[in-house]
Design an enzyme around this catalytic site. Structure first.
Site, PDB file in Angstrom:
ATOM      1  N   GLY A   1       0.776  -1.238   0.000  1.00  0.00           N
ATOM      2  CA  GLY A   1       0.000   0.000   0.000  1.00  0.00           C
ATOM      3  C   GLY A   1       0.808   1.288   0.000  1.00  0.00           C
ATOM      4  N   VAL A   2       2.104   1.224  -0.328  1.00  0.00           N
ATOM      5  CA  VAL A   2       2.920   2.436  -0.317  1.00  0.00           C
ATOM      6  C   VAL A   2       3.017   3.113  -1.676  1.00  0.00           C
ATOM      7  CG1 VAL A   2       4.281   1.752   1.689  1.00  0.00           C
ATOM      8  CG2 VAL A   2       5.104   1.182  -0.600  1.00  0.00           C
ATOM      9  N   GLY A   3       2.416   2.522  -2.706  1.00  0.00           N
ATOM     10  CA  GLY A   3       2.399   3.178  -4.009  1.00  0.00           C
ATOM     11  C   GLY A   3       3.215   2.522  -5.098  1.00  0.00           C
TER      12      GLY A   3
ATOM     13  N   THR B   1       2.438   0.173  -7.201  1.00  0.00           N
ATOM     14  CA  THR B   1       1.666   0.028  -8.442  1.00  0.00           C
ATOM     15  C   THR B   1       1.517   1.371  -9.140  1.00  0.00           C
ATOM     16  OG1 THR B   1       0.486  -1.859  -7.517  1.00  0.00           O
ATOM     17  CG2 THR B   1      -0.523  -0.773  -9.412  1.00  0.00           C
TER      18      THR B   1
ATOM     19  N   LYS C   1       3.991  -8.572 -12.806  1.00  0.00           N
ATOM     20  CA  LYS C   1       3.745  -8.690 -11.377  1.00  0.00           C
ATOM     21  C   LYS C   1       3.699 -10.189 -11.102  1.00  0.00           C
ATOM     22  CE  LYS C   1       0.739  -7.095  -7.671  1.00  0.00           C
ATOM     23  NZ  LYS C   1       1.717  -6.323  -6.924  1.00  0.00           N
TER      24      LYS C   1
ATOM     25  N   THR D   1      -1.606 -11.387  -4.322  1.00  0.00           N
ATOM     26  CA  THR D   1      -2.559 -11.971  -3.389  1.00  0.00           C
ATOM     27  C   THR D   1      -3.728 -11.001  -3.238  1.00  0.00           C
ATOM     28  OG1 THR D   1      -1.463 -11.015  -1.450  1.00  0.00           O
ATOM     29  CG2 THR D   1      -0.722 -13.205  -2.161  1.00  0.00           C
TER      30      THR D   1
ATOM     31  N   GLU E   1       6.993  -5.407 -10.774  1.00  0.00           N
ATOM     32  CA  GLU E   1       6.543  -4.899  -9.480  1.00  0.00           C
ATOM     33  C   GLU E   1       6.570  -6.017  -8.453  1.00  0.00           C
ATOM     34  OE1 GLU E   1       2.669  -3.523  -7.065  1.00  0.00           O
ATOM     35  OE2 GLU E   1       2.661  -3.008  -9.189  1.00  0.00           O
ATOM     36  N   GLY E   2       7.290  -5.775  -7.368  1.00  0.00           N
ATOM     37  CA  GLY E   2       7.345  -6.734  -6.276  1.00  0.00           C
ATOM     38  C   GLY E   2       6.041  -6.724  -5.488  1.00  0.00           C
TER      39      GLY E   2
END
Length: 166
Positions: free
Chosen positions: A45-47, A49, A70, A74, A148-149
């Protein structure tokens, strides 16, 4: 056009101009052999994406063919096509990807948990061969791949502890 990111609570921006748009490897100070970027963050949730999508869109506007990847997601939604990650949909849209979501995001789980926990609960281990195969499929046809991790920098993908933790 600006490309921006946050690092240690400091905003880092690079202005895209006609001069520096020509060679992304010079702009990002990457060796010529580099064909991708891995985007991670400190937590969920830190951005990641949003930043990955922004980079993809900027590179597309520069005329590059961009692949987004990606590997594991989950908290995916059940749809007619199977499990779908909203993040993978967003990245695919930003990159104008020609690949189906099953290639952009080969490993999906419905539970919003750490990957290895979601895999255990689903009784479906992470298929690392599928990750490697789909990554190669994307990388073979694009100029740059943005990966993206999931979660934070040290989020485990197995139940084995990291050596640095011992």
């Amino acid at each position: 056009m600006w490309l921006g990111a946050l690092h240690n609570n400091s905003k880092i921006c690079v202005q895209m101009t006609p001069k520096n748009q020509k060679n992304i490897t010079e702009l990002l100070s990457l060796p010529k052999v580099a064909q991708g970027l891995f985007i991670t963050g400190t937590d969920t949730g830190v951005g990641k994406t949003l930043v990955t999508g922004g980079i993809a869109r900027c590179l597309r506007k520069m005329g590059m063919k961009v692949g987004v990847f990606k590997p594991i997601a989950t908290g995916c939604e059940h749809r007619r096509e199977g499990l779908v990650s909203r993040d993978a949909e967003f990245l695919s849209h930003c990159a104008d990807s020609e690949f189906p979501l099953s290639i952009v995001n080969p490993i999906t789980y419905s539970q919003p948990l750490a990957p290895w926990v979601a895999a255990q609960q689903a009784n479906r281990p992470i298929d690392w061969q599928a990750v490697a195969d789909t990554y190669r499929q994307v990388a073979a046809t694009v100029d740059v791949v943005l990966v993206e991790g999931i979660g934070g920098c040290l989020l485990y993908t197995s139940d084995a502890a990291d050596e640095e933790d011992s």
